[in-house]
Write an enzyme that holds these catalytic residues in place. Sequence first.
Site, PDB file in Angstrom:
ATOM      1  N   HIS A 172      -7.747  -5.848   1.101  1.00 47.83           N
ATOM      2  CA  HIS A 172      -5.878  -4.710   1.386  1.00 47.83           C
ATOM      3  C   HIS A 172      -5.227  -5.295   2.714  1.00 47.83           C
ATOM      4  O   HIS A 172      -4.685  -5.407   2.906  1.00 47.83           O
ATOM      5  CB  HIS A 172      -6.249  -3.486   1.605  1.00 47.83           C
ATOM      6  CG  HIS A 172      -5.451  -2.479   1.418  1.00 47.83           C
ATOM      7  ND1 HIS A 172      -5.172  -2.549   0.280  1.00 47.83           N
ATOM      8  CD2 HIS A 172      -4.915  -1.608   1.877  1.00 47.83           C
ATOM      9  CE1 HIS A 172      -4.462  -1.683   0.658  1.00 47.83           C
ATOM     10  NE2 HIS A 172      -4.195  -0.910   1.551  1.00 47.83           N
ATOM     11  N   SER A 200       0.483  -0.965  -0.235  1.00 46.39           N
ATOM     12  CA  SER A 200       0.013   0.586  -0.165  1.00 46.39           C
ATOM     13  C   SER A 200       0.863   1.135   0.338  1.00 46.39           C
ATOM     14  O   SER A 200       1.705   1.531  -0.675  1.00 46.39           O
ATOM     15  CB  SER A 200      -0.999   0.185   1.374  1.00 46.39           C
ATOM     16  OG  SER A 200      -1.934   1.210   1.250  1.00 46.39           O
ATOM     17  N   ASP A 256     -10.123  -5.559  -3.587  1.00 51.96           N
ATOM     18  CA  ASP A 256      -9.638  -4.181  -1.927  1.00 51.96           C
ATOM     19  C   ASP A 256     -10.700  -3.505  -2.378  1.00 51.96           C
ATOM     20  O   ASP A 256     -10.798  -2.849  -3.659  1.00 51.96           O
ATOM     21  CB  ASP A 256      -7.817  -4.126  -2.668  1.00 51.96           C
ATOM     22  CG  ASP A 256      -7.180  -3.170  -2.138  1.00 51.96           C
ATOM     23  OD1 ASP A 256      -7.707  -2.764  -1.641  1.00 51.96           O
ATOM     24  OD2 ASP A 256      -6.076  -3.161  -2.277  1.00 51.96           O
TER      25      ASP A 256
END
Lengths: 281, 281
Positions: free
Chosen positions: B259, B150, B226
């Site tokens: 995620h 991320s 996600d």
Amino acid sequence: MASALETIEEHRSHGGVQGVYRHASRSTATEMIFSVFVPEHEEGVALPVLWFLSGLTCTHANVTEKGEYRAACAEHGVIFVAPDTSPRGEDVPDHEAYDFGQGAGFYVDATEAPWAGHFHMRSYIEHELPALIGAHFPADMQRQAITGHSMGGHGALTIGLRNPGRFRSISAFSPIVSPLNCPWGDKALGGYLGSDRGIWREYDACALIEDGARVENLLVDQGTADNFLEEQLKTELLARACDAAEISAEIRMQEGYDHSYYFISSFLAEHVGWHARHLRS
Amino acid sequence: MASALETIEEHRSHGGVQGVYRHASRSTATEMIFSVFVPEHEEGVALPVLWFLSGLTCTHANVTEKGEYRAACAEHGVIFVAPDTSPRGEDVPDHEAYDFGQGAGFYVDATEAPWAGHFHMRSYIEHELPALIGAHFPADMQRQAITGHSMGGHGALTIGLRNPGRFRSISAFSPIVSPLNCPWGDKALGGYLGSDRGIWREYDACALIEDGARVENLLVDQGTADNFLEEQLKTELLARACDAAEISAEIRMQEGYDHSYYFISSFLAEHVGWHARHLRS
């Protein structure tokens, strides 16, 4: 009729699904939370089940996040179930210590006040939760195995020894092998079951073996750098009980490993593979 | 002369040692904590290094506990370094949001008040911490690779692209590929670097590629479930930038993954193996 399950979360992981679930438990008269990993599998296939019982202060979350078991469960096609370690809640009795009360159910059915109303982790793990798993997941309940860590290693050994027809193999990490012979056991079994130590024997792996319980496939890993080894865990008592009963157990002292998940996660995948071999047939 | 290291904890794990360390950082003018896994190895051998940069709100601890990388690092003989995501402390400026301030350093050298005094994560990761790792661990700093998740995927891509001679391979999980084109980037780079978006380009993987940066070995995994994919991560912008620059990147959309660390841990061992191949020679 199995009771309803509420899904708290589900995540795709290692090709399968890691979920966390809640239900109203009759055994503990509370809501209970547990996690289940179901590997990718063909529609209609029923998979064997490996139980993991956790240690003092833990919930389902510790092994779910830190256990590193999913890759092996995906490889071998094994469902992994991680229950909580006690009933919890504001209405549930608790104790200020980390080793008694909430987070420290010791896998017993408590008979002493104020614990007897909720602390029935033995019935919960032996009866209620298996029925729920069998009803809600693609599980072959004819093929079960059990493992656990520390207090949960004690749980795996004692529940496994008391139910030889149910579990094809038993393993444990850093187990409390004899609550009759350590401070954690004195406190917990005294508190939950009262002072008659004869009653404690069905919650003591070594005593169960002395009293005739047998196991075919037994694997134990114990770190030599574990701070609790000498006073609480006393692996040698289990080795001695197995020897006396001519049980061929594999008890491995792992050099330099401590009591943490860094130890468990180093060997849990190997345990999954070992159980899977016994679950395959 | 590299500064001193304080050992916070060390655990034997997967045959090696997982440690957590603290030191006084010149870059951030704070103490900084990071974790390092060193696999079992022959005395005197220097091992290649894989960096893992973490995402918003994380410390070193998230990947250290949940990443499931140690078995693969042990197998391939790779050192794994997990830094923190920002300076921290009562004297360090912070912001009430989860995506700015402490826990959200974005791997930049901040120029704007009040951040410029401490928020120098670019210098910390590019210069200070590598020197420390080289001095205190059995690391071959001629063989480095980098990955991250991320915001840390953004860090891995931008630091990797700006230092092509240093990293033999770059990978990322769910990276922010273009801070110039998403709300997280607007907020963070605007806050740390000011409103001149031309300056932001060296902190934007897509802009770096447009401006001439190249990479030989690039692997990206992105989950299709996600929640941040559409608004913040925008993997397709990286695919387009690589296509336009004729960079042969492996960008994989992983069906049904979200995620979380349940996604990262599903593929991190594979990333370790992929980096190890490039680090071997």
